[in-house]
Scaffold this motif. Structure first.
Motif, PDB file in Angstrom:
ATOM      1  N   GLY A 174       1.550   4.849   4.668  1.00  0.00           N
ATOM      2  CA  GLY A 174       1.064   5.163   3.326  1.00  0.00           C
ATOM      3  C   GLY A 174       0.571   6.590   3.195  1.00  0.00           C
TER       4      GLY A 174
ATOM      5  N   ALA B  21      -8.215   4.094  -0.915  1.00  0.00           N
ATOM      6  CA  ALA B  21      -7.446   2.864  -0.781  1.00  0.00           C
ATOM      7  C   ALA B  21      -8.190   1.868   0.091  1.00  0.00           C
TER       8      ALA B  21
ATOM      9  N   SER C  46       0.669   4.279  -2.609  1.00  0.00           N
ATOM     10  CA  SER C  46       0.080   5.514  -2.099  1.00  0.00           C
ATOM     11  C   SER C  46       1.091   6.664  -2.077  1.00  0.00           C
TER      12      SER C  46
ATOM     13  N   PHE D 289      -9.117   5.790   3.464  1.00  0.00           N
ATOM     14  CA  PHE D 289      -8.675   4.412   3.664  1.00  0.00           C
ATOM     15  C   PHE D 289      -9.805   3.645   4.306  1.00  0.00           C
TER      16      PHE D 289
ATOM     17  N   ALA E  38      -7.606  -1.573   1.952  1.00  0.00           N
ATOM     18  CA  ALA E  38      -6.534  -2.470   2.363  1.00  0.00           C
ATOM     19  C   ALA E  38      -6.829  -2.970   3.750  1.00  0.00           C
TER      20      ALA E  38
ATOM     21  N   ASP F 109      -9.142   7.775   7.903  1.00  0.00           N
ATOM     22  CA  ASP F 109      -8.599   6.437   8.116  1.00  0.00           C
ATOM     23  C   ASP F 109      -9.702   5.549   8.681  1.00  0.00           C
TER      24      ASP F 109
ATOM     25  N   LYS G 185      -0.972   1.071   6.266  1.00  0.00           N
ATOM     26  CA  LYS G 185      -1.661   2.262   5.743  1.00  0.00           C
ATOM     27  C   LYS G 185      -1.163   3.557   6.387  1.00  0.00           C
TER      28      LYS G 185
ATOM     29  N   VAL H 277       0.844  -1.201   0.000  1.00  0.00           N
ATOM     30  CA  VAL H 277       0.000   0.000   0.000  1.00  0.00           C
ATOM     31  C   VAL H 277       0.879   1.252   0.000  1.00  0.00           C
ATOM     32  N   GLN H 278       2.021   1.206   0.687  1.00  0.00           N
ATOM     33  CA  GLN H 278       2.945   2.352   0.698  1.00  0.00           C
ATOM     34  C   GLN H 278       3.574   2.566  -0.681  1.00  0.00           C
TER      35      GLN H 278
END
Ligand code: ADP
Ligand code: MG
Length: 252
Positions: free
Chosen positions: A78, A67, A55, A223, A69, A189, A75, A51-52
């Protein structure tokens, strides 16, 4: 569960949207800031998680992001890595005039991270503290179920990145203790959990406060573990020309 970091290269990643930037294969400068990279190394991170990888370049290329995940996929880095790179390199931004008359103190964040619970907000704050070591950026955290006075004093000491639960942030907004007029980065998030907890009205109010712009374009990053219809609606309402990232197996 969660992802084992020795074999995370096997995790499937799908990115869709217009002009998806190339993934970042290593922690490298550029695009990441040199001081940030030192802090990443101090944290013992050797390689970006999937993910990093995606992103970071999406955000450094000024794109919005949705995103999906699972927990444990990295994250937090990310969104923190590209946001800190931008903040470290741009330096403190002057307080907009509109706000100078109203806010005497420095409760004036450039980046806002919303999280569903005190525990998650605290985790993000602790990560943010590690990665801002020796930088000018000062993170703060506010959440409900704890005395508001201490949190207000912390914010008054300077707050460049604010991690907040939606209810407590609205409380502070009502008291005029924080302005969101300077927000360049808004991160939602665990958006699905925030909706499950009934935070949608508070989130919408917060986004409206961020939309009273004094710095031009806000970038928004969402996210979520899942992508049900109510999250799709938030993405439609909050994101602009976004890239959709799906990491691992994603439920809906
Ligand atoms: P998520 O928010 O997706 O659940 P986190 O960002 O909390 O995941 O990361 C999960 C764990 O993995 C944390 O302990 C974090 O410190 C660690 N981690 C994140 N990125 C990396 C990386 N690139 N290398 C090693 N460990 C990492
Ligand atoms: Mg997380």
């Amino acid at each position: 569960s969660g992802i084992k970091f020795d074999n995370y290269d096997d995790i499937p990643v799908e990115a869709s949207g217009k002009d998806v930037p190339e993934p970042l294969l290593e922690f490298d400068s550029p695009p990441l800031d040199a001081l940030l990279l030192e802090n990443i190394k101090l944290a013992g991170f050797n390689k970006p998680t999937p993910v990093q990888k995606y992103s970071v370049p999406i955000v450094t290329n000024n794109r919005d992001l949705m995103a999906c995940a699972q927990t444990g996929s990295g994250k937090t880095g990310g969104f923190l890595f590209p946001v800190f790179t931008e903040l470290f390199e741009s330096g403190p931004s002057p307080m907009p005039e509109k706000a100078q008359s109203f806010y005497s103190k420095k409760g004036y964040p450039s980046a806002l991270v919303l999280a569903p619970t005190r525990e998650l907000a605290t985790q993000i704050f602790e990560e943010a503290r590690k990665f801002t070591y020796r930088s000018w950026v000062r993170p703060c955290v506010v959440y409900g179920g704890a005395p508001i006075g201490n949190q207000m004093r912390e914010v008054d000491r300077g707050c460049d990145l604010l991690v907040a639960t939606p209810g407590r942030l609205n409380d502070l907004l009502e008291r005029g203790k924080i302005s969101l007029a300077n927000i360049k980065y808004l991160v939602l998030d665990e958006a699905d959990r925030m909706l499950d907890m009934g935070f949608e009205p508070q989130i919408r109010h917060i986004v409206e406060e961020c939309d009273m712009p004094s710095v031009g374009n806000r970038q928004t990053l969402m996210f979520s573990a899942t992508f049900p219809v109510d999250i799709q609606h938030l993405a439609r309402d909050f994101l602009d020309n976004y890239i959709f990232l799906s990491v691992g197996r994603v439920g809906s």
